[in-house]
Structure formats: structure tokens, C-alpha cells
Design an enzyme around this catalytic site. Structure first.
Site, PDB file in Angstrom:
ATOM      1  N   ILE A 172     -33.759   1.736 -34.246  1.00 51.91           N
ATOM      2  CA  ILE A 172     -35.030   2.486 -34.185  1.00 51.91           C
ATOM      3  C   ILE A 172     -36.076   1.154 -34.015  1.00 51.91           C
ATOM      4  CG2 ILE A 172     -36.945   3.675 -35.429  1.00 51.91           C
ATOM      5  CD1 ILE A 172     -34.271   5.377 -34.962  1.00 51.91           C
ATOM      6  N   ASN A 174     -24.832   0.763 -29.662  1.00 53.41           N
ATOM      7  CA  ASN A 174     -25.721   0.498 -30.672  1.00 53.41           C
ATOM      8  C   ASN A 174     -27.170   1.405 -30.863  1.00 53.41           C
ATOM      9  OD1 ASN A 174     -26.906  -1.507 -33.057  1.00 53.41           O
ATOM     10  ND2 ASN A 174     -28.650  -1.137 -31.763  1.00 53.41           N
ATOM     11  N   ARG A 179     -39.847  -0.222 -31.771  1.00 51.24           N
ATOM     12  CA  ARG A 179     -41.074   0.015 -31.241  1.00 51.24           C
ATOM     13  C   ARG A 179     -41.048   0.294 -29.738  1.00 51.24           C
ATOM     14  NH1 ARG A 179     -45.223  -3.454 -34.685  1.00 51.24           N
ATOM     15  NH2 ARG A 179     -45.119  -4.593 -32.745  1.00 51.24           N
ATOM     16  N   GLY A 189     -29.262  -5.049 -32.994  1.00 50.29           N
ATOM     17  CA  GLY A 189     -28.229  -4.887 -32.155  1.00 50.29           C
ATOM     18  C   GLY A 189     -28.653  -4.911 -30.736  1.00 50.29           C
ATOM     19  N   ARG A 214     -39.512  -3.347 -28.050  1.00 51.10           N
ATOM     20  CA  ARG A 214     -39.615  -4.555 -29.130  1.00 51.10           C
ATOM     21  C   ARG A 214     -38.256  -4.606 -30.015  1.00 51.10           C
ATOM     22  NH1 ARG A 214     -41.439  -6.127 -34.137  1.00 51.10           N
ATOM     23  NH2 ARG A 214     -42.879  -7.941 -34.100  1.00 51.10           N
ATOM     24  N   ASP A 271     -48.370  -2.767 -38.911  1.00 53.57           N
ATOM     25  CA  ASP A 271     -46.672  -2.557 -39.163  1.00 53.57           C
ATOM     26  C   ASP A 271     -46.680  -2.437 -40.531  1.00 53.57           C
ATOM     27  OD1 ASP A 271     -44.500  -3.619 -37.502  1.00 53.57           O
ATOM     28  OD2 ASP A 271     -43.878  -4.169 -39.308  1.00 53.57           O
ATOM     29  N   LEU A 284     -36.416  -7.303 -32.242  1.00 52.52           N
ATOM     30  CA  LEU A 284     -36.088  -8.796 -32.540  1.00 52.52           C
ATOM     31  C   LEU A 284     -34.789  -9.123 -32.386  1.00 52.52           C
ATOM     32  CD1 LEU A 284     -37.961  -8.514 -35.921  1.00 52.52           C
ATOM     33  CD2 LEU A 284     -39.074  -9.168 -33.728  1.00 52.52           C
TER      34      LEU A 284
END
Length: 502
Positions: free
Chosen positions: A188, A185, A190, A208, A202, A298, A204
Site C-alpha cells: 500500500i 509484492n 501513496r 518491497g 512513493r 501523513d 521508501l
């Protein structure tokens, strides 16, 4: 499919930008703390060129020898070029992506031959494994590792520290071998720098990288990870594209580049990395250690709070002899992610229409954080069709599960024209009848308007002409100038009036 020459490296793309007047060196000393972002934002909002800061100033006041490149994808034209096409070629590329999701058998020999470019592109995804590459010209390990000497930016006044923003994070699931590149995987994410050789990842839960981490975490093992800094544009954009789950982002970059990607084995982790990249941070992500990441500004235009995410120990930094550091910022649109989103909006349209044929066009307003709102024009043929399209779009792609507002209009409305949208809302929509509200649906974790993190409502607005059982009234007829009258008016104006400024 590809219209431009291949760009196997970031510097190859920068050369092309320079040849086309889209690269501007900045010789001034510019601090990486806040001010570099301020310059970048001003240039991006003006539709300006790629910037190369040749004298970055680190937080301790010293100069970095590594130049910083920003605004790489600051215009739609450069995003398209990074994909290997002009803006006019995006539709064909979108059709190629749609075919990847739902391939159909060829209808005879002529159709089979017409698909040869697609077959060639698929074959190009097979990686070529090399023993060495420019990305490993210099290898730093142990006490030589010091992330604080890299020109990593602190973007906003309220940020919690330096943040790496354009890292292509390579991971693989537990139980796979290093050469199983098709299972990789590329995302992009952080990456916060918290020490000389430590960062916070970081990702979520639905991404992936996080799924791969859970597969290692379940066995109590640390996960090998490679952070690719300064990848070629095809790899950068592939990592952000909404590709089918079965398609590896890393290998798909080969299809975009029309050439087999060249990879080399990592020096300290069992991972393959792009041989032509500027820099790679190798390391291991802990199965259980976390640290508070953030706060950081963000794409919503707000700071998100500090939250615990996994820690990665860096075991090697490899780079070219004269590396370039690629960076960007995220904030309230416009920013580079929003501009990339505009282009991806066109790319995904053939995929959408392949599944929902009555859709004619889709617009994701960049000011609405790209995917929070969608305006859809349809060829309406039966009552209730607008609501059916809303439900289908919300459930079609993971990205649209975060779209909180969908407005459906007829195909005589330009969905990217706010005046057209306002007219349709004012004349074809009744709030009591045509607004659909859903509760407790998935939502972007960073949406502060949500009552609960990751869970919120959605609204669908039917601004189409009402037909059949949708209304008991006779519907009005849209006023239009007769085409012959319009031709007469155009000819008269051409004879008697000059164009403004002529």
C-alpha cells in the site's frame, strides 16, 4: 480459521456491511477536495459506519458517476471481519501467522490432522488463472485514459494535489515471468496524480516495491506495475500485514478468504491482477525519471516535504461496468491505519511470544502513531531481563526497528492502561538506573524529531520490580485486598446498594 463467509470482492464485503447496519449511503453532493475527508474523519472518530458518497464533486465542479467508499476499516470489528473473523477469532488467526513464520513438525497423527485447516489454507493460496473477469469489463487505452475524471481526493489544505490512498501496488522482480505470482509484492503506497495518464509512486527504500524497482533499474529497464483499486478486503489487509518475506501477500489473501484467488492477465502489462477488483491502473515505472511528490499530510499528523520519487506512465485503465472508488485518509490518529494497527497488534502477539516467551502482552498505543511506542508486560525471573527483551523486540521484526520508546512492566500491570503504566513508572523505575539510551539506530524516515532522516535514538524504560543484583534495597510488597474480603464486600454491596442508574 475463517468464521465469516468469503468476501471475494469489495462489493461482497459492502453487502455484508449493509446487512449488519454498517453502511451509510450519502446522497449529498460532496467535494472530493478537503470536504470528503472532513466528513470521513468526523464519522470515524465517532466509530461510525462505512460511507458511500453517491455524488462526488470533482475539482472542476462536475459530478463523478463513480461513487466513493470510505471508512471501510474504521472500526476494529470491521478490520477483523475483513480478515474473515470476529474480534474473538483474532487470537487463532495470530497463531496461524506465527506458525507460518516458524512451522513445527507434527507430533503424531492427531496433531497432523489438527493442522488440516492450515494445510487447506495453504493450498487455497494457489491462484486460479482466468481469461477474463469483471475488472476488465471496460478497458480504456490511449486518449481514453483520464485520471482527472476519477474522484481522487485532495485530503488536506496543504496537500500537493490529488492522492490515491488505497491502491494495492503489484510489482515483481526483474527476471520473473508474469505468472510467477508467488514472487509478487503487494504494498500500500501513496500514488500522486500529476496528469491525465501519469502518477508518482512513493515507496521508501526498505519497501518491497522499491526493491523490485531497483532490480529493473539496475538493467536500465522500465518496470511493469498494476495499481489495484477496490480490491477485496483480504487482499487489502494482506498487503498491510507483517508477513514473512517468503509469503506472497497476493496469494496469502487466498488463505484468508479460504478460496483460491482468481487472477487475469493485464491488458497492457505482463502482470496478473485480481479479477474481482473494482479497477486497475496498468502502466510502467521509469528506471530514471522522477518528480517531486508531495507535500502531503501523513500519519504523524504533519505534512512531509516534497521529495523526488519514480514516475509511472499509465497505459490502461480497466474497471467494472459500475465501478466503486475506495479511498481513505492518513493523519494524526485516529485514522484507518491506526485502527488497523490495533488489530494487527493482537495478530502479531503469538509471533512475538514464540520468539520471546517471557512476554505476556504488548500494547502499541494508537495515539503514538501505532508503532512509535510499545509497552510490554513480562514474566520477570532474573536481573537484566527487561533490557534483554527490549533488544530482542527491536531486532525481531522490521516494524519494531522504528519503535523509539519501549516501556517494560511486570505481568501484574495492564500494558494498555495508562494509569497502571504511570504507577509502574512512578514506583518501579529510577531514571538514572532504568533508562537505556541507544544512538544512531534506524528510524521512520517521516519522523521529524530524528536528528537525521532515517537515523535516530531509542529509549528503553525498565519499569519492572527490581530483583537480585538490580537493587541493594528490600523491595516493597504490593497491597492487595484479600479475596475473601473482596467477596464479602461484593455481597454486601449487592444487598444494600443499587447500581448507578438502576
Amino acid at each position: 480459521m475463517r468464521e465469516l463467509p468469503p468476501f471475494p470482492s469489495l462489493r461482497g464485503f459492502l453487502d455484508w456491511c449493509g446487512e449488519n447496519g454498517q453502511l451509510k449511503p450519502v446522497p449529498d453532493a460532496v467535494p472530493v477536495r478537503h470536504r470528503m475527508t472532513a466528513v470521513h474523519r468526523a464519522v470515524l472518530e465517532a466509530g461510525g459506519p462505512v460511507l458511500r458518497f453517491d455524488n462526488p464533486v470533482l475539482d472542476d465542479g462536475s459530478r463523478s458517476t463513480v461513487p466513493v467508499v470510505v471508512n471501510l476499516f474504521g472500526t476494529p470489528e470491521r478490520v477483523a471481519a475483513g480478515l474473515g473473523v470476529t474480534l474473538d477469532g483474532l487470537d487463532d488467526l495470530g497463531a496461524f501467522l506465527a506458525a507460518l513464520r516458524a512451522p513445527t513438525p507434527p507430533d503424531g497423527m492427531r496433531d497432523a490432522l489438527s493442522r488440516w485447516p492450515m494445510l487447506k489454507a495453504a493450498l487455497a493460496t494457489r491462484p486460479k488463472i482466468a481469461r477474463s473477469g469483471p475488472v476488465q469489463d471496460v478497458v480504456l487505452e490511449g486518449d481514453q485514459i483520464d485520471l482527472t475524471r476519477l474522484p481522487v481526493q485532495t485530503h488536506w489544505p496543504g496537500d500537493g494535489g490529488p492522492l490515491i490512498t488505497w491502491a494495492v501496488v503489484l510489482t515483481r522482480p526483474h527476471g520473473t515471468e508474469a505468472d510467477a505470482v508467488g514472487r509478487y509484492n503487494a504494498g500500500i503506497y501513496r500514488v500522486q496524480v500529476i496528469g491525465r495518464d501519469r502518477v508518482i509512486m512513493r515507496w521508501l527504500a526498505h519497501r518491497g516495491g522499491a526493491a523490485h524497482h531497483r532490480s529493473w533499474q539496475a538493467r536500465g529497464e522500465r518496470m511493469p506495475v498494476a495499481l489495484v483499486l477496490g480490491a477485496d478486503p483480504a487482499t487489502l489487509l494482506s498487503a498491510a500485514l507483517p508477513l514473512p518475506e517468503a509469503v506472497s501477500e497476493l496469494t496469502f489473501a487466498g488463505a484468508l478468504n479460504d478460496t483460491r484467488p482468481r487472477l487475469v492477465p493485464g491488458k497492457t502489462v505482463p502482470m496478473m491482477v485480481p479479477a474481482e477488483a473494482e479497477m486497475v491502473l496498468e502502466g510502467w515505472v521509469s528506471p530514471d525519471e522522477t518528480a517531486p511528490e508531495g507535500p502531503f499530510g501523513d500519519h504523524t499528523g504533519y505534512y512531509n516535504p516534497a521529495e523526488p520519487f519514480p514516475v509511472m506512465d499509465i497505459t490502461a485503465i480497466t474497471h467494472r461496468r459500475d465501478p466503486i472508488y475506495l479511498s481513505t485518509y492518513t493523519g494524526r490518529p485516529p485514522d484507518e491505519p491506526a485502527i488497523i494497527g490495533e488489530v494487527f497488534n493482537r495478530l502479531v502477539l503469538p509471533t512475538i511470544t514464540g520468539q520471546i516467551p517471557e512476554i505476556r502482552s504488548v500494547w502499541l498505543p494508537p495515539a503514538a502513531c501505532s508503532y512509535r511506542m510499545a509497552v510490554i508486560s513480562i514474566d520477570k525471573r532474573y536481573p537484566g531481563q527487561a533490557q534483554r527483551v527490549m533488544m530482542a523486540l527491536w531486532g525481531m521484526l522490521p516494524q519494531f526497528s522504528y519503535t523509539k520508546i519501549i516501556v517494560v512492566v511486570d505481568d501484574d500491570i495492564d500494558p494498555s492502561n495508562w494509569d497502571d503504566i504511570a504507577w509502574a513508572l512512578a514506583t518501579r523505575m529510577d531514571p538514572a538506573r532504568d533508562v537505556t539510551i541507544l544512538e544512531n539506530t534506524p528510524m521512520d524516515y517521516l519522523d521529524f524529531a530524528s536528528p537525521r532522516p532515517g537515523l535516530a535514538g531509542k529509549m528503553g524504560i525498565d519499569a519492572t520490580t527490581k530483583i537480585g543484583s538490580e537493587t541493594s534495597r528490600d523491595w516493597g510488597t504490593v497491597m492487595q485486598t484479600d479475596p475473601k474480603d473482596a467477596e464479602f464486600a461484593a455481597a454486601l454491596i449487592a444487598r444494600h446498594f443499587k447500581a448507578p442508574g438502576a
